[in-house]
Structure formats: C-alpha cells, structure tokens
Design a protein around this motif. Structure first.
Motif, PDB file in Angstrom:
ATOM      1  N   PHE A 130       0.813  -1.218   0.000  1.00 54.15           N
ATOM      2  CA  PHE A 130       0.000   0.000   0.000  1.00 54.15           C
ATOM      3  C   PHE A 130       0.848   1.270   0.000  1.00 54.15           C
ATOM      4  CE2 PHE A 130      -3.480  -2.693   1.799  1.00 54.15           C
ATOM      5  CZ  PHE A 130      -4.410  -2.436   0.810  1.00 54.15           C
ATOM      6  N   ILE A 131       2.056   1.202   0.566  1.00 50.80           N
ATOM      7  CA  ILE A 131       2.884   2.401   0.719  1.00 50.80           C
ATOM      8  C   ILE A 131       3.397   2.825  -0.655  1.00 50.80           C
ATOM      9  CG2 ILE A 131       4.881   3.423   1.871  1.00 50.80           C
ATOM     10  CD1 ILE A 131       2.566   2.544   3.728  1.00 50.80           C
ATOM     11  N   ASN A 132       2.704   3.813  -1.223  1.00 53.94           N
ATOM     12  CA  ASN A 132       3.010   4.273  -2.574  1.00 53.94           C
ATOM     13  C   ASN A 132       2.097   5.446  -2.906  1.00 53.94           C
ATOM     14  OD1 ASN A 132       4.152   4.293  -5.143  1.00 53.94           O
ATOM     15  ND2 ASN A 132       4.003   2.071  -5.357  1.00 53.94           N
ATOM     16  N   THR A 133       2.362   6.077  -4.039  1.00 46.00           N
ATOM     17  CA  THR A 133       1.432   7.051  -4.606  1.00 46.00           C
ATOM     18  C   THR A 133       0.712   6.355  -5.745  1.00 46.00           C
ATOM     19  OG1 THR A 133       2.787   8.949  -4.019  1.00 46.00           O
ATOM     20  CG2 THR A 133       1.203   9.265  -5.799  1.00 46.00           C
ATOM     21  N   TRP A 134      -0.610   6.263  -5.627  1.00 42.66           N
ATOM     22  CA  TRP A 134      -1.438   5.537  -6.582  1.00 42.66           C
ATOM     23  C   TRP A 134      -2.232   6.511  -7.436  1.00 42.66           C
ATOM     24  CZ3 TRP A 134      -0.660   0.426  -6.889  1.00 42.66           C
ATOM     25  CH2 TRP A 134      -0.059  -0.208  -5.795  1.00 42.66           C
ATOM     26  N   LEU A 135      -2.166   6.331  -8.754  1.00 45.05           N
ATOM     27  CA  LEU A 135      -2.920   7.159  -9.693  1.00 45.05           C
ATOM     28  C   LEU A 135      -4.003   6.318 -10.356  1.00 45.05           C
ATOM     29  CD1 LEU A 135      -0.081   9.128 -11.524  1.00 45.05           C
ATOM     30  CD2 LEU A 135      -1.484   9.876  -9.601  1.00 45.05           C
ATOM     31  N   GLU A 136      -5.168   6.910 -10.501  1.00 41.32           N
ATOM     32  CA  GLU A 136      -6.270   6.223 -11.164  1.00 41.32           C
ATOM     33  C   GLU A 136      -5.905   5.982 -12.627  1.00 41.32           C
ATOM     34  OE1 GLU A 136     -11.089   6.738 -11.538  1.00 41.32           O
ATOM     35  OE2 GLU A 136      -9.855   8.505 -11.197  1.00 41.32           O
ATOM     36  N   ALA A 156      -1.131  -5.384  -5.193  1.00 41.75           N
ATOM     37  CA  ALA A 156       0.172  -5.936  -5.570  1.00 41.75           C
ATOM     38  C   ALA A 156       1.110  -4.747  -5.744  1.00 41.75           C
ATOM     39  CB  ALA A 156       0.069  -6.754  -6.854  1.00 41.75           C
ATOM     40  N   ALA A 157       2.359  -5.025  -6.031  1.00 46.24           N
ATOM     41  CA  ALA A 157       3.348  -3.950  -6.150  1.00 46.24           C
ATOM     42  C   ALA A 157       2.960  -2.925  -7.212  1.00 46.24           C
ATOM     43  CB  ALA A 157       4.724  -4.527  -6.458  1.00 46.24           C
ATOM     44  N   SER A 181       2.543   5.830  -9.295  1.00 48.05           N
ATOM     45  CA  SER A 181       2.753   7.042 -10.093  1.00 48.05           C
ATOM     46  C   SER A 181       3.895   6.898 -11.091  1.00 48.05           C
ATOM     47  CB  SER A 181       3.003   8.244  -9.184  1.00 48.05           C
ATOM     48  OG  SER A 181       4.139   8.014  -8.374  1.00 48.05           O
ATOM     49  N   ASP A 182       4.857   6.014 -10.811  1.00 44.00           N
ATOM     50  CA  ASP A 182       5.976   5.815 -11.736  1.00 44.00           C
ATOM     51  C   ASP A 182       5.786   4.579 -12.624  1.00 44.00           C
ATOM     52  OD1 ASP A 182       6.276   3.875  -9.799  1.00 44.00           O
ATOM     53  OD2 ASP A 182       8.377   4.338  -9.357  1.00 44.00           O
TER      54      ASP A 182
END
Length: 128
Positions: free
Chosen positions: A35-41, A121-122, A53-54
């Motif tokens: 979960f530790i991340n920046t997630w973009l739709e 997942a990752a 995001s990357d």
C-alpha cells in the motif's frame, strides 16, 4: 456571583472540547507494505484500477484521482474542485483487513472515504 453562573458554561465547554478531540480515532497500524506508494487512477484500463505514479507516463487528464499512502497512517489525496482548482489534502488512512477496506480520514480524523480493495500488488491497487 457571576462566577457561579459561568461555571456550568465553562465546564460544559471543557467537556465538549475534550469529547470532540480528533485523537478519538485509533488507526489500525497493520497493513500490507504494498500500500505504501502514490497511486494514480488508471481509468483507461478500467474503473477502479490504480497504478503507482511511476508505473508509466499517464495520458493528460483534466482530473486523475490520486492517493499517497505513507507509513504512520498518514496520507495525501487529491480533492476534486468544482472550479478546477483541485488540491492535495493531507489526512490519515488505515486498512481493515477483515473487510478489505481502506478508510481515509481528513485532517480532523473524520471519515472522508472508504475504498473496498479487491486486489493489491506492487503495481496494482484495484478497488470496487
């Protein structure tokens, strides 16, 4: 004499302040590290698909929801503005494993949004 009349008001104010404290919400500190991340739709793929995001260069968009989940239950999320002045809000988050739900709280620790997680997942966060 005036002090005796003010005492109930003062005690009531103190009680209200203490009972409405934003620290009343105990956040669950247990969550999968994915979960530790920046997630973009990634709505080009399908509804409810979020990618890191990357992950790729996303096509230009007027609005693309994003969530950044950080350690210590802190987060940031994009808030949609009716006048296209979208902004990032800081808040808190927790993962409730038995329900597969991410609860997102505003800075005052009031529930802002619930996300029902169907897969993590990752490189993929999928919600209903």
């Amino acid at each position: 004499m005036k002090i005796k009349k003010l005492l109930p008001f003062i005690f009531g104010l103190i009680f209200t302040t203490i009972s409405c404290s934003s620290d009343d919400v105990d956040l669950n500190p247990n969550y999968p590290s994915e979960f530790i991340n920046t997630w973009l739709e990634s709505y080009e793929e399908s509804y409810g698909i979020y990618r890191p995001s990357d992950y790729k260069i996303f096509p230009e968009s007027i609005y693309r929801q994003s969530y950044t989940f950080m350690i210590n239950n802190e987060c940031e999320y994009l808030v949609l503005s009716p006048v296209d002045a979208h902004y990032i809000e800081k808040g808190y988050w927790e993962y409730i494993e038995k329900d597969n739900v991410i609860n997102i709280y505003n800075p005052d620790k009031e529930l802002f949004k619930k996300l029902k997680v169907t897969s993590i997942a990752a490189e993929l966060l999928q919600i209903e």
